[in-house]
Design a protein around this motif. Structure first.
Motif, PDB file in Angstrom:
ATOM      1  N   ASP A  76       0.731  -1.210   0.121  1.00 57.15           N
ATOM      2  CA  ASP A  76       0.018   0.082   0.127  1.00 57.15           C
ATOM      3  C   ASP A  76       0.752   1.176   0.063  1.00 57.15           C
ATOM      4  O   ASP A  76       0.254   2.497   0.031  1.00 57.15           O
ATOM      5  CB  ASP A  76      -1.103   0.046   1.195  1.00 57.15           C
ATOM      6  N   THR A 109       0.326   3.499  -2.903  1.00 54.04           N
ATOM      7  CA  THR A 109       0.231   2.712  -4.139  1.00 54.04           C
ATOM      8  C   THR A 109      -1.018   3.344  -4.874  1.00 54.04           C
ATOM      9  O   THR A 109      -0.935   3.296  -6.046  1.00 54.04           O
ATOM     10  CB  THR A 109      -0.134   1.248  -3.655  1.00 54.04           C
ATOM     11  N   GLN A 110      -2.198   3.813  -4.427  1.00 48.47           N
ATOM     12  CA  GLN A 110      -3.316   4.113  -5.115  1.00 48.47           C
ATOM     13  C   GLN A 110      -3.196   5.472  -5.761  1.00 48.47           C
ATOM     14  O   GLN A 110      -3.727   5.550  -6.749  1.00 48.47           O
ATOM     15  CB  GLN A 110      -4.309   4.327  -3.868  1.00 48.47           C
ATOM     16  N   ARG A 111      -1.980   6.050  -5.635  1.00 43.85           N
ATOM     17  CA  ARG A 111      -1.588   7.301  -6.393  1.00 43.85           C
ATOM     18  C   ARG A 111      -0.929   6.954  -7.522  1.00 43.85           C
ATOM     19  O   ARG A 111      -0.446   7.774  -8.390  1.00 43.85           O
ATOM     20  CB  ARG A 111      -1.121   8.571  -5.670  1.00 43.85           C
TER      21      ARG A 111
END
Length: 216
Positions: A188, A204-206
């Protein structure tokens, strides 16, 4: 576990600084991937981190740290040597006890290695040795996992099995990975190392694979 705070870490070889100064915070519940090309400093950073937290960490080193002449069972059992008396460890060396066998066998089954329980490590393939080192870390049940390329010798499906197992077993971990897709899927937070420095540190989501490619 408590948060880990690293401040101004450096490393030098032969009078040449190869890492740092680096500062890094590791919060409980984070799965952090260290990414970057070979020689960027990922392994050095993991080793420095292990020096700071070795009393509460399980380590999967890149060279695996296995005793080649001992069985897979004994190498996995070594993950908990510090938990038992010398006498108890000697008993398990001579004749593995049922309790430990019943704890270790299911780990090896999940790693596709149940039939290798009593084989000496020296008879294993590279991928099997890597899975043995992972099984030892899973058996250790420490507070934090540190792993240096734990799936580099595994094919795609088994790499996913191993990453899934370590993510499930350890809520907090720092894993050096070359595989960008695995890093983005199972971690993450991504910390990119370039020329001994942190060049990227993002959730990680970016990120997308394209954001990580310049690190290689």
């Amino acid at each position: 576990m408590d948060a880990v705070h690293l401040r101004n870490l450096t490393a030098a070889y032969g009078g040449h600084q190869v890492l740092g100064p680096i500062s890094l915070d590791i919060r409980p519940g984070e799965h952090i991937a260290l990414v970057g090309r070979s020689g960027a400093g990922k392994s050095t950073l993991l080793n420095l981190l292990y020096d700071q937290v070795k009393d509460r960490a399980a380590l999967v080193p890149q060279e695996q740290g296995l005793v080649q002449t001992l069985s897979v069972f004994h190498n996995v059992y070594m993950g908990r040597l510090a938990s038992y008396s010398r006498w108890y460890n000697l008993v398990n060396l001579v004749a593995p006890r049922r309790r430990e066998l019943e704890e270790i066998r299911p780990l090896l089954e999940r790693l596709g290695m149940a039939d290798k329980l009593r084989q000496p490590v020296e008879a294993l393939s590279g991928g099997q040795k890597q899975r043995t080192a992972v099984a030892r870390a899973l058996y250790q049940q420490a507070a934090i996992l540190l792993a240096d390329e734990p799936v580099s010798a595994l094919d795609g499906p088994m790499a996913h099995v191993v990453m899934g197992l370590v993510s499930e077993a350890y809520s907090t971990g720092v894993i050096a990975l070359h595989d960008i897709d695995l890093a983005l899927r199972y971690c993450d937070r991504i910390v990119g190392i370039q020329d001994g420095q942190i060049a990227l540190d993002e959730p990680t989501q970016r990120l997308s694979p394209a954001d990580l490619l310049p690190l290689y």
